[in-house]
Enzyme design. Structure first.
Site, PDB file in Angstrom:
ATOM      1  N   SER A  55      29.605 -41.545   0.087  1.00  0.00           N
ATOM      2  CA  SER A  55      27.797 -41.514   1.155  1.00  0.00           C
ATOM      3  C   SER A  55      27.189 -40.636   0.736  1.00  0.00           C
ATOM      4  CB  SER A  55      28.131 -41.121   2.356  1.00  0.00           C
ATOM      5  OG  SER A  55      26.806 -41.862   3.047  1.00  0.00           O
TER       6      SER A  55
ATOM      7  N   SER B 239      24.442 -39.616   2.524  1.00  0.00           N
ATOM      8  CA  SER B 239      23.638 -39.720   3.300  1.00  0.00           C
ATOM      9  C   SER B 239      23.727 -38.168   4.136  1.00  0.00           C
ATOM     10  CB  SER B 239      23.916 -40.989   4.939  1.00  0.00           C
ATOM     11  OG  SER B 239      23.767 -41.800   4.498  1.00  0.00           O
TER      12      SER B 239
ATOM     13  N   LYS C 105      29.814 -52.581   9.682  1.00  0.00           N
ATOM     14  CA  LYS C 105      28.377 -53.095  10.035  1.00  0.00           C
ATOM     15  C   LYS C 105      28.560 -53.716  11.190  1.00  0.00           C
ATOM     16  CE  LYS C 105      25.474 -51.642   6.308  1.00  0.00           C
ATOM     17  NZ  LYS C 105      24.314 -51.255   4.952  1.00  0.00           N
TER      18      LYS C 105
ATOM     19  N   ASP D  38      17.827 -51.934   6.795  1.00  0.00           N
ATOM     20  CA  ASP D  38      18.306 -51.873   5.390  1.00  0.00           C
ATOM     21  C   ASP D  38      17.434 -52.947   5.274  1.00  0.00           C
ATOM     22  OD1 ASP D  38      20.839 -51.399   5.511  1.00  0.00           O
ATOM     23  OD2 ASP D  38      22.321 -52.451   5.280  1.00  0.00           O
TER      24      ASP D  38
ATOM     25  N   GLY E 227      23.937 -62.918  -4.269  1.00  0.00           N
ATOM     26  CA  GLY E 227      24.546 -62.065  -3.494  1.00  0.00           C
ATOM     27  C   GLY E 227      23.927 -62.647  -1.537  1.00  0.00           C
TER      28      GLY E 227
ATOM     29  N   ASN F 188      24.829 -67.544  -3.947  1.00  0.00           N
ATOM     30  CA  ASN F 188      25.976 -66.674  -4.178  1.00  0.00           C
ATOM     31  C   ASN F 188      27.377 -67.389  -4.566  1.00  0.00           C
ATOM     32  OD1 ASN F 188      27.247 -64.506  -1.610  1.00  0.00           O
ATOM     33  ND2 ASN F 188      28.723 -65.305  -1.513  1.00  0.00           N
TER      34      ASN F 188
END
Ligand code: NAP
Length: 311
Positions: free
Chosen positions: A40, A42, A91, A127, A152, A177
């Protein structure tokens, strides 16, 4: 210990040793939860933002195995956290763990930003709003004005982007998808957003197609923006998500994948003369929006951008 070299903490630290987070200087009060989490980016740009704003808090990584996700979220207040970000695969669990979530997070079925308010947890998802800012910055256009083909659409990020496109009122949304069954509930959930008198010609404003074959190719002829939200492109050996010959110069192509620079999709798109951008801008803006939610103040965007570009 500097904030950028902070160790990766574990869910056990949170649940069994909540005091350890106060031992660093400044204390760890924010983190990203994931599994894996070492990759990550972040912590780098969030710590740069905290330092730039003079906020005495550090942002760390917490490795949270799937079975411990709910307990780890519920342990946040006792460990003195202000909040967290959430990455793969937690999530959806984050939405389950919070006491309250905003409308967009509930519709998306996922939370990537948690705020601790006393003993309560409040969930948001930045997001989709991050993507809106990224598209505006990269292509100088608004998502709501575009005909979007979303590759996707059945994944976590795909669903969040599809919901954002619908809530923005984008002109057309085509969901593609690999596993088509996954887009069926999404079509049902989003249909109401596209039931308007807006005149956009005879084509359906919302439809699902397979992630291959002539139906998808045909939809690309009626699109402005293609977004890749599949995980294809994360490895150089991945097959292309679209045949290069389907990409036309009029398209804008945004790849949410950012690992390892530009993907095969973006290389093919650039070679076709299309405008391209990778997911770093979405990463930046979703992080800046999280910062704004935690601190109720503008994020130091250029500090965060510079940090992201330097790592
Ligand atoms: P996810 O829930 O696991 O979804 C993965 C998606 O990729 C699904 O639609 C899946 O299709 C599809 N897929 C996987 N392998 C495939 C293959 N071989 N062929 C065709 N389709 C395939 O993952 P996620 O959390 O949505 O993440 C997806 C991507 O978004 C990742 O690359 C991630 O890095 C990126 N992302 C970027 C940001 C950012 O800030 N830039 C934020 C969030 C996510 P099926 O449904 O058929 O399995």
């Amino acid at each position: 210990m500097t904030t950028d070299s902070l160790q990766t903490f574990t869910a056990d630290d949170l649940i069994q040793r909540p005091g350890v987070f106060a031992e660093s200087d400044p204390p760890v009060r924010l983190a990203v939860f994931g599994d894996p989490v070492a990759h990550s980016r972040s912590p780098g740009f969030q710590n740069a933002a905290l330092r730039a704003c003079g906020i005495p808090a550090a942002y760390a990584r917490v490795l949270v195995p799937a079975g411990q996700a709910i307990a780890a979220f519920r342990a946040l207040p006792a460990a003195g956290f202000l909040g967290t970000n959430v990455t793969i695969p937690h999530k959806a669990a984050a939405l389950e763990a919070v006491d309250e979530a905003d409308d967009y997070a509930r519709r998306s079925g996922s939370v990537n930003t948690v705020v601790v308010e006393g003993d309560r947890l409040v969930g948001f998802n930045t997001d989709g709003p991050g993507l809106v800012r990224a598209i505006r910055e990269e292509f100088q256009v608004d998502l709501r004005d575009l005909r979007v083909v979303l590759l996707g659409a059945g994944g976590g990020a795909g669903r969040a982007i599809a919901v954002q496109c619908a809530m923005e009122g984008c002109e057309r949304l085509v969901l593609a998808n690999r596993t088509p069954e996954k887009t069926k509930p999404l079509i049902k959930d989003l249909a109401g957003f596209f039931r308007t008198d807006r005149l956009v010609g005879p084509a359906d404003r919302l439809l699902a197609v397979p992630l291959e074959g002539p139906l998808l190719q045909e939809q690309l002829n009626h699109a402005d923006l293609v977004i890749n939200a599949t995980s294809l492109g994360m490895r150089r050996t991945d097959p292309p998500v679209l045949p290069a010959s389907w990409i036309t110069p009029n398209l804008m192509v945004y790849d949410t994948v950012y690992a390892g620079g530009n993907s095969r999709l973006l290389e093919d798109a650039a070679a076709a003369g299309a405008r391209t951008a990778n997911g770093l801008s979405m990463l930046l803006h979703q992080g800046a929006l999280s910062f704004e939610i935690w601190f109720n103040r503008p994020a130091p965007l250029e500090v965060m951008r510079a940090s992201l570009q330097s790592t």
